[in-house]
Design an enzyme around this catalytic site. Structure first.
Site, short mmCIF file in Angstrom:
data_model
loop_
_atom_site.label_atom_id
_atom_site.label_comp_id
_atom_site.label_asym_id
_atom_site.label_seq_id
_atom_site.Cartn_x
_atom_site.Cartn_y
_atom_site.Cartn_z
NE ARG A 1 19.69 11.71 1.76
CZ ARG A 1 20.74 11.54 2.56
NH1 ARG A 1 21.95 11.58 2.07
NH2 ARG A 1 20.59 11.33 3.84
N GLY B 1 3.09 4.22 12.93
CA GLY B 1 3.75 2.95 13.27
C GLY B 1 3.19 2.36 14.56
CB CYS C 1 13.54 8.53 8.14
SG CYS C 1 14.46 7.45 7.04
CD GLU D 1 13.68 0.25 9.10
OE1 GLU D 1 14.23 1.27 9.55
OE2 GLU D 1 14.14 -0.89 9.24
CB SER E 1 4.76 9.18 11.06
OG SER E 1 3.49 8.55 11.08
CB THR E 2 7.09 7.55 15.64
OG1 THR E 2 8.45 7.49 15.17
CG2 THR E 2 7.00 6.83 16.97
CE LYS F 1 -1.51 2.96 2.79
NZ LYS F 1 -1.51 4.15 1.92
P1 NAP Z 1 2.88 8.33 7.55
O1 NAP Z 1 1.88 9.40 7.62
O2 NAP Z 1 3.11 7.50 8.74
O3 NAP Z 1 2.48 7.42 6.30
C1 NAP Z 1 3.21 6.27 5.93
C2 NAP Z 1 2.28 5.31 5.19
O4 NAP Z 1 1.26 4.88 6.08
C3 NAP Z 1 1.56 5.96 4.02
O5 NAP Z 1 1.35 4.99 3.02
C4 NAP Z 1 0.23 6.36 4.64
O6 NAP Z 1 -0.78 6.54 3.69
C5 NAP Z 1 -0.01 5.16 5.52
N1 NAP Z 1 -0.96 5.35 6.59
C6 NAP Z 1 -1.27 6.46 7.28
N2 NAP Z 1 -2.18 6.18 8.24
C7 NAP Z 1 -2.44 4.85 8.16
C8 NAP Z 1 -3.28 3.94 8.88
N3 NAP Z 1 -4.04 4.33 9.89
N4 NAP Z 1 -3.28 2.63 8.50
C9 NAP Z 1 -2.52 2.21 7.49
N5 NAP Z 1 -1.70 3.01 6.76
C10 NAP Z 1 -1.67 4.31 7.10
O7 NAP Z 1 4.32 8.89 7.18
P2 NAP Z 1 4.69 9.92 6.05
O8 NAP Z 1 4.31 11.26 6.51
O9 NAP Z 1 4.17 9.44 4.74
O10 NAP Z 1 6.27 9.74 6.00
C11 NAP Z 1 7.11 10.49 6.80
C12 NAP Z 1 7.57 9.71 8.01
O11 NAP Z 1 8.18 8.48 7.60
C13 NAP Z 1 8.64 10.45 8.77
O12 NAP Z 1 8.39 10.39 10.14
C14 NAP Z 1 9.91 9.69 8.43
O13 NAP Z 1 10.93 9.82 9.38
C15 NAP Z 1 9.41 8.31 8.27
N6 NAP Z 1 10.32 7.52 7.44
C16 NAP Z 1 11.08 6.58 8.05
C17 NAP Z 1 11.98 5.85 7.31
C18 NAP Z 1 12.84 4.80 7.96
O14 NAP Z 1 13.43 4.00 7.24
N7 NAP Z 1 12.93 4.75 9.28
C19 NAP Z 1 12.11 6.07 5.93
C20 NAP Z 1 11.31 7.03 5.34
C21 NAP Z 1 10.41 7.76 6.12
P3 NAP Z 1 -1.09 8.06 3.18
O15 NAP Z 1 0.25 8.67 2.88
O16 NAP Z 1 -1.92 7.88 2.00
O17 NAP Z 1 -1.75 8.74 4.32
#
Ligand code: NAP
Length: 507
Positions: free
Chosen positions: A303, A258, A309, A275, A254-255, A197
């Site tokens: 970058r 997660g 992240c 992650e 995001s945490t 997804k």
């Molecule tokens: P996010 O809001 O947590 O979204 C990540 C994924 O989860 C997206 O596909 C999102 O869909 C989906 N999602 C959101 N709510 C959900 C739910 N209740 N059930 C199932 N899926 C759900 O994170 P983001 O804002 O896209 O990404 C930024 C975050 O990712 C930052 O905190 C960054 O540090 C972290 N990150 C971590 C790593 C690592 O390797 N540790 C790498 C890259 C990014 P939608 O986008 O369609 O809402």
């Protein structure tokens, strides 16, 4: 082109004709059980280019039922994929790798269109994403078991690795291609199948990757891509976490999200690979080579316009070199941060990915300035270019009561904090629930070892600003996640250890 004609949907055709020469891997349907499909209720949502808000195409807005269908397909495929030899899986992964290599530019153009990142960076992401396909093609044949000396006569103790099963893969928008290959190549090497997804903002790279997987001969059902808008994400996510078919949830994001998924996985005692968010310190000690530190600071901060992240989040600069560091950083930002549409030659900083992200970054800077921080450069939107372009910003006089001090900024904002000792650098670095990447610049070898041991992070880069590679285990501690991606550990995440006792060998 044939895909579009077969789909017979005129709105898709109209949108695609303008970009078709550039983006031949652009797909406008989801991929389930080896077929390109619409949502069961025929809904679609628009994918837009954050640089100018133009619609790129529409994709299916799938719901829980569609996710369930995809899981069924993955479950069926698992029964045969798990029994393929490691050599066969390696060969298919290598074909996928080769096709992605050949189509690097096309893939990069899609990533730039949907995420806004400059084309040169998008090409870098594709090369990085491809490196995982290649790495796990090799690793597939090295997921060995063990034969352990038995404590009993005439018995044999065997430990083998078995694939965990169907994996739900949920990925973010910031590296829409690489975050998928890093997981999917690993789980396929281990003998698992998956349902992906992607984020609402960036489903097109995932679909393009699936198209190339299809061309590479990945059997139907091994990879499925369910596209969904943000409004359906939690309903689809619930199925992907709670359905009995699912054995493992592999999430990058995001945490906050997660934790929600971890909670759902716990109900079924399922394997997780998480992650999550970071809050990386970037420490510069007096003995550091300042030019080297500054060059790496640019990479570690800008970058993907800070939307990474492992982006440096807190610059902890020793007082002896603080002024020189800040001056050097300003010079580099002035010279190297060139904002604009990512397709334009020379652009190094694209837009922020969506309105939410743009609002979050600007409100964090406003919060800091209202509490006494000073923006030596930037600190506002570049509204003349577009509504999601935020100027590269450098803040000084940052204090612990500010959001930029404590939280992941995820944008082009440098926050500089003056430190006076190694102990203070470690204390501030570790004073967070995040523990993903950290950066340390020093020429003092003892200090490098001493501090790297004390940094409570999953990854420490010494005298470098880029640390991720397919060969090394990537991941965090504390609230930055569970599990590792890359390295041989990345594939082992998707296996269960099975102990088999063979007795009565004397009979
Ligand atoms: P996010 O809001 O947590 O979204 C990540 C994924 O989860 C997206 O596909 C999102 O869909 C989906 N999602 C959101 N709510 C959900 C739910 N209740 N059930 C199932 N899926 C759900 O994170 P983001 O804002 O896209 O990404 C930024 C975050 O990712 C930052 O905190 C960054 O540090 C972290 N990150 C971590 C790593 C690592 O390797 N540790 C790498 C890259 C990014 P939608 O986008 O369609 O809402």
């Amino acid at each position: 082109m044939m895909d579009l004609l077969r789909a017979g949907l005129t709105h898709k055709y109209k949108v695609l004709v303008t970009g078709i020469r550039k983006m031949h891997l652009l797909k406008c349907q989801a991929y389930v059980d080896g077929r390109w499909v619409s949502a069961s209720n025929q809904s679609v949502f628009a994918v837009t280019n954050p640089a100018n808000d133009a619609e790129i195409t529409k994709v299916p807005d799938m719901e829980a039922k569609d996710a369930k269908d995809a899981l069924e397909a993955a479950s069926k495929a698992f029964e045969t994929w798990r029994n393929t030899t490691a050599k066969e899986r390696a060969s298919i992964l290598r074909k996928w790798f080769q096709l992605c290599q050949e189509n690097s530019v096309n893939l990069a153009e899609i990533v730039t269109a949907e995420s806004g990142k400059p084309l040169a960076e998008a090409k870098g992401e594709i090369a990085y994403g491809n490196s995982f396909l290649e790495w796990f093609a090799d690793t597939a044949r090295h997921l060995n078991g063990e034969i352990i000396p038995s404590p009993w006569p005439n018995k044999q103790v065997l430990v083998t690795r078995e694939p965990v099963g169907v994996v739900s893969v949920i990925t973010p928008w910031n590296f829409p291609f690489a975050m998928i290959t890093r997981k999917v190549a690993a789980l396929m090497a281990a003998g698992c199948t998956c349902v992906i997804k992607p984020s609402e903002d960036t489903p097109l790279a995932a679909l393009a990757a699936a198209e190339l997987a299809d061309q590479a001969g990945v059997p139907k059902g091994v990879i499925n891509v369910v596209t969904t808008s943000r409004k359906n994400a939690s309903a689809v996510g619930k199925v992907l976490c709670e359905d009995d078919i699912v054995s493992c949830i592999s999430f990058t994001g995001s945490t906050h999200v997660g934790k929600i998924l971890y909670g759902m996985a716990a109900k079924g005692v399922k394997r997780v690979s998480l992650e999550l968010g970071g809050n990386a310190p970037f420490i510069v000690m007096p003995s550091a080579d300042l030019n080297n530190a500054l060059d790496h600071a640019m990479n570690a901060k800008f970058r993907n316009n800070g939307q990474a992240c492992i982006a440096a989040n807190r610059f902890l600069i020793h007082e002896e070199v603080y002024n020189d560091f800040v001056r050097g950083f300003l010079e580099r930002i002035n010279k190297k941060c060139i904002m604009g549409d990512g397709t334009k030659e020379g652009v190094t900083c694209g837009p922020l990915v969506n309105d939410m992200q743009a609002k979050k970054v600007s409100s964090m800077v406003d919060d800091a300035i209202s509490k006494g921080a000073k923006a030596l450069i930037g600190g506002k939107f570049a509204s003349d270019i577009g509504n999601k372009f935020y100027e590269s910003t450098l803040l000084v006089d940052v204090s612990p009561d500010m959001q930029v001090y404590n939280e992941e900024i995820f944008g082009p904002v440098v926050s500089c904090i003056k430190i006076t000792s190694e102990e203070e650098a470690l204390k501030i670095s570790n004073s967070t629930r995040s523990g993903l990447a950290s950066y340390l610049f020093t020429k003092d070898l003892s200090q490098a070892f001493r501090m790297s041991q004390k940094l409570k992070f999953g990854m420490v880069a010494i005298n470098d600003g880029i640390l991720s590679t397919s060969e090394a285990p990537f991941g965090g501690v504390k609230e930055s996640g569970i599990g590792r991606e890359g390295g041989k550990h990345g594939a082992e995440e998707y296996t269960d250890l099975k102990y088999t006792l063979i007795s009565e060998l004397d009979k």
